[in-house]
Enzyme design. Sequence first.
Site, PDB file in Angstrom:
ATOM      1  N   HIS A   1      -6.434 -11.991  -2.528  1.00 39.41           N
ATOM      2  CA  HIS A   1      -7.604 -11.124  -2.373  1.00 39.41           C
ATOM      3  C   HIS A   1      -8.933 -11.887  -2.390  1.00 39.41           C
ATOM      4  CE1 HIS A   1      -4.925  -7.709  -3.174  1.00 39.41           C
ATOM      5  NE2 HIS A   1      -4.534  -8.302  -4.272  1.00 39.41           N
TER       6      HIS A   1
HETATM    7  O1  RIB Z   1      -7.648  -5.702  -6.542  1.00 34.80           O
HETATM    8  C1  RIB Z   1      -7.679  -7.108  -6.491  1.00 34.80           C
HETATM    9  C2  RIB Z   1      -8.758  -7.639  -7.371  1.00 34.80           C
HETATM   10  O2  RIB Z   1      -8.458  -7.319  -8.721  1.00 34.80           O
HETATM   11  C3  RIB Z   1      -8.866  -9.184  -7.336  1.00 34.80           C
HETATM   12  O3  RIB Z   1     -10.207  -9.560  -7.545  1.00 34.80           O
HETATM   13  C4  RIB Z   1      -8.036  -9.625  -8.506  1.00 34.80           C
HETATM   14  O4  RIB Z   1      -8.489 -10.875  -9.064  1.00 34.80           O
HETATM   15  C5  RIB Z   1      -8.304  -8.511  -9.479  1.00 34.80           C
HETATM   16  O5  RIB Z   1      -9.531  -8.792 -10.116  1.00 34.80           O
END
Ligand code: RIB
Length: 315
Positions: free
Chosen positions: A239
Amino acid sequence: MQKINVLIDCDPGHDDVMAILLALANRDKLNILGVSTVAGNQTLDKVTLNVRKLYTYLGIKTPIAVGMERPIIRELKTGDFVHGESGLDGFEFPEPTVEADSTNAIIFMREKLLSCHEKSVLIATGPLTNVGLLLRTFPEVKDKIEYISLMGGSIFKGNVTPFAEYNIYADPEAAHIVFNSGIPIVMSGLDVTHKAYITNEDILELERIDGKVTRMCAKLLKFFTKFHTNEGYKNFPLHDVCAVMYVLNKDIFEGQNLLVDIDTSDTMHRGRTAADLREWVIHENTNTLALLDVDREKFIHDLFAAFIKLDKELI
Ligand code: RIB
Ligand code: CA
């Protein structure tokens, strides 16, 4: 070529660390003004300790500022079920010898932004608590921010709920401030991050390279895959890397300019990044470039090139 001034606000977190490594490997393009921590994946103390441990292991550092220990209104709900008890399980880091530079990220971010003649890019990969409070407390910094590249939200489906992604869900009030700030937002939501994935074969490749950074990444990512495999994922979304990768290489992404607002209710839509998708409505000004697709081959190529570059730097 003029380096891009960046601040990185994060909650490391496995994918946050991969994003930080990508930035560190590209200091020829990025002027990293600093990294600030925010409670999210784990408590503030733990995510801050993780940055300090990472920097100690790498022998590289940027200024570190410690931010908010909880969302503006909501109770903190950590992501320990994904990132483990430490928030960065899977690799044995050395005890930290690197200390944080500032215990107030909001003041730190203001000072850094106002000290730059050029505008900066604010990169956020955790809940938007620090960023929201910065913009509300010191609105004068808005003129010094070119855009905010954030990992968060989702146009079509959530992860912590059917409708909301974790970073926005964790602090919807902060996200509401950010998305309504007037600063252009580049949103790496789940729509794109689920296409920016790493596979088990990719992780084995990192293991085979076996450098100081690639070895660490292989171990961390093996842990990161545990939750996702149990949830039925066939591959593993990196992500937060998208929020940094966009700053470095916009051309591998595709997106749509949308008007997005944040649901701050306590209904099942809490934390939803609600986009107006009516194609017959022409919006004079949209607030968000929502990234929807990525060339994954190039994404992984550039990320691995960054890891290998750091391997060589740290020999
Ligand atoms: O939903 C994904 C996010 O949530 C990313 O930033 C991961 O590190 C968590 O913080
Ligand atoms: Ca994160």
